[in-house]
Every structure is written in structure tokens, then in C-alpha cells.
Design a protein around this motif. Sequence first.
Motif, PDB file in Angstrom:
ATOM      1  N   ASN A  65      51.082  -0.972  18.198  1.00  0.00           N
ATOM      2  CA  ASN A  65      50.560  -0.381  19.437  1.00  0.00           C
ATOM      3  C   ASN A  65      49.423   0.610  19.198  1.00  0.00           C
ATOM      4  O   ASN A  65      49.162   1.472  20.035  1.00  0.00           O
ATOM      5  CB  ASN A  65      51.661   0.280  20.267  1.00  0.00           C
ATOM      6  CG  ASN A  65      52.409  -0.747  21.077  1.00  0.00           C
ATOM      7  OD1 ASN A  65      51.946  -1.889  21.222  1.00  0.00           O
ATOM      8  ND2 ASN A  65      53.549  -0.371  21.619  1.00  0.00           N
ATOM      9  N   GLU A  66      48.754   0.495  18.056  1.00  0.00           N
ATOM     10  CA  GLU A  66      47.513   1.270  17.852  1.00  0.00           C
ATOM     11  C   GLU A  66      46.418   0.576  18.634  1.00  0.00           C
ATOM     12  O   GLU A  66      46.259  -0.651  18.513  1.00  0.00           O
ATOM     13  CB  GLU A  66      47.106   1.194  16.385  1.00  0.00           C
ATOM     14  CG  GLU A  66      47.632   2.245  15.483  1.00  0.00           C
ATOM     15  CD  GLU A  66      47.079   1.969  14.088  1.00  0.00           C
ATOM     16  OE1 GLU A  66      46.174   2.695  13.678  1.00  0.00           O
ATOM     17  OE2 GLU A  66      47.539   0.987  13.467  1.00  0.00           O
ATOM     18  N   SER A  67      45.633   1.344  19.393  1.00  0.00           N
ATOM     19  CA  SER A  67      44.634   0.734  20.277  1.00  0.00           C
ATOM     20  C   SER A  67      43.210   0.995  19.795  1.00  0.00           C
ATOM     21  O   SER A  67      42.946   2.012  19.142  1.00  0.00           O
ATOM     22  CB  SER A  67      44.785   1.287  21.692  1.00  0.00           C
ATOM     23  OG  SER A  67      46.078   1.017  22.173  1.00  0.00           O
ATOM     24  N   PHE A  68      42.300   0.088  20.170  1.00  0.00           N
ATOM     25  CA  PHE A  68      40.887   0.169  19.782  1.00  0.00           C
ATOM     26  C   PHE A  68      40.032  -0.288  20.956  1.00  0.00           C
ATOM     27  O   PHE A  68      40.446  -1.157  21.714  1.00  0.00           O
ATOM     28  CB  PHE A  68      40.599  -0.777  18.593  1.00  0.00           C
ATOM     29  CG  PHE A  68      41.508  -0.558  17.429  1.00  0.00           C
ATOM     30  CD1 PHE A  68      41.161   0.322  16.414  1.00  0.00           C
ATOM     31  CD2 PHE A  68      42.737  -1.214  17.356  1.00  0.00           C
ATOM     32  CE1 PHE A  68      42.011   0.546  15.345  1.00  0.00           C
ATOM     33  CE2 PHE A  68      43.597  -0.994  16.294  1.00  0.00           C
ATOM     34  CZ  PHE A  68      43.237  -0.122  15.283  1.00  0.00           C
ATOM     35  N   TRP A  69      38.833   0.263  21.078  1.00  0.00           N
ATOM     36  CA  TRP A  69      37.874  -0.248  22.051  1.00  0.00           C
ATOM     37  C   TRP A  69      37.065  -1.367  21.378  1.00  0.00           C
ATOM     38  O   TRP A  69      36.675  -1.235  20.211  1.00  0.00           O
ATOM     39  CB  TRP A  69      36.930   0.845  22.537  1.00  0.00           C
ATOM     40  CG  TRP A  69      37.619   1.970  23.239  1.00  0.00           C
ATOM     41  CD1 TRP A  69      37.554   3.291  22.924  1.00  0.00           C
ATOM     42  CD2 TRP A  69      38.466   1.886  24.388  1.00  0.00           C
ATOM     43  NE1 TRP A  69      38.309   4.038  23.794  1.00  0.00           N
ATOM     44  CE2 TRP A  69      38.886   3.197  24.707  1.00  0.00           C
ATOM     45  CE3 TRP A  69      38.933   0.835  25.188  1.00  0.00           C
ATOM     46  CZ2 TRP A  69      39.730   3.482  25.778  1.00  0.00           C
ATOM     47  CZ3 TRP A  69      39.774   1.116  26.251  1.00  0.00           C
ATOM     48  CH2 TRP A  69      40.163   2.430  26.536  1.00  0.00           C
ATOM     49  N   ILE A  70      36.789  -2.419  22.144  1.00  0.00           N
ATOM     50  CA  ILE A  70      36.184  -3.635  21.579  1.00  0.00           C
ATOM     51  C   ILE A  70      35.028  -4.127  22.444  1.00  0.00           C
ATOM     52  O   ILE A  70      35.129  -4.100  23.670  1.00  0.00           O
ATOM     53  CB  ILE A  70      37.242  -4.789  21.541  1.00  0.00           C
ATOM     54  CG1 ILE A  70      38.437  -4.415  20.670  1.00  0.00           C
ATOM     55  CG2 ILE A  70      36.634  -6.107  21.089  1.00  0.00           C
ATOM     56  CD1 ILE A  70      38.181  -4.399  19.190  1.00  0.00           C
ATOM     57  N   LYS A  71      33.961  -4.577  21.809  1.00  0.00           N
ATOM     58  CA  LYS A  71      32.892  -5.335  22.481  1.00  0.00           C
ATOM     59  C   LYS A  71      32.831  -6.722  21.837  1.00  0.00           C
ATOM     60  O   LYS A  71      32.923  -6.826  20.599  1.00  0.00           O
ATOM     61  CB  LYS A  71      31.529  -4.670  22.265  1.00  0.00           C
ATOM     62  CG  LYS A  71      31.358  -3.348  22.969  1.00  0.00           C
ATOM     63  CD  LYS A  71      30.810  -3.533  24.350  1.00  0.00           C
ATOM     64  CE  LYS A  71      30.270  -2.231  24.905  1.00  0.00           C
ATOM     65  NZ  LYS A  71      30.210  -2.265  26.380  1.00  0.00           N
TER      66      LYS A  71
END
Length: 481
Positions: free
Chosen positions: A206-212
Motif C-alpha cells: 500500500n505504498e503509493s506513487f504519482w504516475i504519468k
Amino acid sequence: MSNKKNKLTKNFGGSVDNDQNSVTAGSRGPVLMQDVHLIEKLAHFNRERIPERVVHAKGAGGYFEVTKDITKYTKAKFLSEIGKKTEVFARFSTVGGEKGSADAERDPRGFAVKFYTEEGNYDLVGNNTPVFFIRDPLKFPDFIHTQKRNPETNLKDANMFWDFLSLTPESLHQVTILFSDRGTPRAFRNMNGYGSHTFKWYNQDNESFWIKYHFKTDQGIDNFTRQEADQIKAVDPDSATRDLFNAIKKGNYPSWTLQIQVMPMKDAETYRFDVFDVTKVWPHSDYPVMEVGKMVLNRNPSNYFAEVEQVAFSPGNFVPGITASSDKMLQGRLFAYQDAHRYRLGPNYHLLPVNRAKAVTTMNYQRDGNMRFDSNGGSAPNYYLNSFGGPEPDIQTAEPSYEVSGKVARQHYIHPNDDFLQPGNLYRKVMTDQDRTNLVGNIVSHLSNAKKEIQIRQAKIFYKTDTEYGQRIADGLNINI
Ligand code: NDP
């Protein structure tokens, strides 16, 4: 009548306090369901046409194959191992033109991909540009009106087109890309696709990241000049559709390499660009792209209507490991796409073969409605909670929760940097001399059809992003700014 002349109202006469900013929780969103003005505006916009697609397009089937291990960023099963293949359906489109308009028109191109994953369908509904004209969904119906036809003449109208853009400087980045030769790709095979918005990925922990997302064409970028596009529009209005169909038919399968940019969540709080502002990119020098996999299109639809016309994408179709960010445009699209499909195809559009989840059996308590052509749940219970063994939610698939705080109000984006830096960088640092010359020529030939005061207002915006850019346009239009 107590109505003041020119007072903007909702459809039942209630006043509108602000028509530029959606109601958000905190200045960076997310957008709230309680924005009835936004919902009314988008829902009405979706019903403006009789149920025919307002864009024309070509689609193709194929597969996506994972080529790099990215499991530390997402737990999405279709991305879980190198070599894993997932069936896809892709659809490319122009945006503003009606059915029958030319493929070579200057316009953004839709770049939509449906992945039929074992956890349900995942749709990536992007464009061939990494940014968009506006960043608040409340402006979308107005913006599209300006790209369509004048209500009086039923003609495309340069005054409407540039009036809105010149009053909306956030559009400048997208305008610069659209009026470069990338606005007239030679073929769908020769353009990139971008997810445009920022999305959120989360991994097993459940570690989150912003993605393009970036789909890079393996055929290479290739564009028409304005003059070439004008010529091809006259001789073959279906040029891109024909190119894609014939290439696949001959076994010359087009492919795209999928790359992502990854930003740690905490960076977004202090990053120099607002990551939820779809008019901005993340410079590659800040967040380099990394490879994920390859999409190959190796199958033409055997029936255009059954697949290309009836396919329905939604940016809200996620799988565990991938979800939305609070980008306001994305939040608006989460509502608007499904609403458009319910209107155009009916409430059971998810049962159409091209839309149906292929690797999962859909089970829920929704029943009835027009064109319910499966067994409609048979004799199984149609309510939840029940004690008859009906389908149960799976808590394991929950998205990690996150904090939201801030004022509930119609709020501007906070952007300490302006809207002029990135389009200026594109003009100064990325474009070649030839690109700049073509860009200026493309703008001048279109903007010269608008009224003088609109030309001047728009030229000033170009000037603000780069003095040479603005001056060359003013010179081309023979105006003083
Ligand atoms: P980089 O030099 O690292 O990247 C420039 C990007 O610009 C490349 O991805 C290239 O795409 C693309 N590009 C080249 N020519 C054009 C054109 N005529 N129109 C639109 N895009 C073009 O620079 P930065 O990352 O610092 O970005 C600089 C500017 O480039 C941005 O302000 C933005 O306007 C544009 N851009 C940036 C993207 C990004 O995600 N960072 C993506 C696309 C455009 P390719 O490699 O496919 O040829």
C-alpha cells in the motif's frame, strides 16, 4: 422577473456564484459530488447530441506485454511479471470533427486503450498530447462548444475558437503543441499517446506513487505539414483510418512502448509544478521515464460498428494497484464518460461484447434497464446484504485511504509558477528552427480568421510565453501588440 440581465443561472434559475472553479475539498481537490452546478453542466453537455458518436475513429485489437519489472510501484496483476500478456482494444480518434470529417484535421487525437485484465477491465483514456487546454471540468462544455459550430451559421468559427482560448491562458501549452506539426500526425501509427493526468499507483504494501503514462510510438513520430494536411484532406479524408487498417491487414503490426514517470507522493507537496494540473508536464530531467512494456496491435475489428462504434472507455475503470489522483479534470471525467455511455449506449453498455470484462465474471446486484441481454442475474438475490450466497465485497481490493483537508469552495489552482513557462520551454528548448517556423505559420493561418481584437489578445499571450514567439505571430498577422 427579478432576474438581472446577464445573470448566470443553473437550469432551474438558481444563481451561479462561480463558473471557473469546481467545488473541491482543499484547493487541490478532490472535486465534491455536492457541486450540483458542475454535475448539471456536464450531464447536460453529454446529452447535447442524439446518440451518435461526435468523433470518428478507428480501433484495433492486440495485446500488451510487460517488459520490465515494476512491481515495486503497483500491485496490478496484469503488470506483475515480465513477459505477461494482456489482451487490449485501442481506439484512436479526432475530437472536434463529426463523422465523415477528415482524419488529417488539426485536432488532438484520442488515444484510448482497454486492457482486459484478470482483475477486470482497466481503461487508459488519453490523448496524443501530454497536457490539456483547461484544468477544471466546469469549463469543458464551454471549451468544446468553441471547437464545434457557430450556433447561427453552423460553421466552424475562428472567433469562438480564439475568443475562448485568448481568455483562458492556461490553454497556451496545449495550443502550442496543437499548432505544432504534432497537431496533424501523418497516421495514428506515428503518434505518441499520453495518460495526460497524474494517476496514483500503489504496491502490495500500500505504498503509493504519482504516475504519468507515455506510450511512445515504435514507428517514429511523423507529421504532416499544414500544406500536406490540406492536400491529403482533399484527396483522402480517411487517410489515418486507411493507414491503420492496411498496416494491420498486411501484418505490419504497429506497436508502442509504454513508459512511466514515477514521483514519490511527498514530492508533490513541494514540487515546482502542481502535479494535479493537467496543463503541466513533469520535465524528464526531474522525473525520467522508465519502461513498462509494449502494446502491439495485430487485429483489425471484423465489424466496425460492433467494436469501434460500441466500445466505451472510462477513465474510472481501474484495477487494484491503479487509481485516480485529485486532478480536477480527471475527477470530472470519472463522472462524465460513464454518463455519456449510459446516454449513448444505454445502462447495460457494459454487457456489449467489446466492453464486457473478458477475464472476470461480472457479478453484482444491478438489474434490468434497457437492452439487458444477458440472464439479468437469473434467480439470484438482487439485494445486499443477503443470506442466499450472493456476491460479497473483497476488502483486499480497497485503495489505501488518504487524508483530505481544506476549505470546501470554488477554488483556483495554486500555481506559484505561471502558465507561460512550459510552453515557452517547448518553443525555445525543444523545437527546431523548422518546428518554430511551421508553428508560427500554422497559428497565423488560423488566427488570421478571427477579429482583430481577438488576434491582439491572443498574440499578447504568445508574447508573454516567449517574446520572439509572440512577435513572430504579431508580424505574421500584421498587428501591433
Ligand atoms: P525534454 O527535452 O526532456 O522532453 C521534451 C519532450 O518534448 C519529448 O518527450 C518529445 O517527445 C517532446 N517533443 C518534441 N517536439 C515536440 C513538439 N513539437 N510538440 C510537443 N512535444 C514535443 O524536455 P522536458 O521534459 O523538460 O519538457 C520540455 C517541454 O517539452 C515541455 O514543456 C513540454 O511542452 C514538452 N513535452 C514534455 C513532455 C514530458 O513529459 N516532460 C512530453 C511531451 C512534450 P518525443 O521524445 O516523443 O519526441
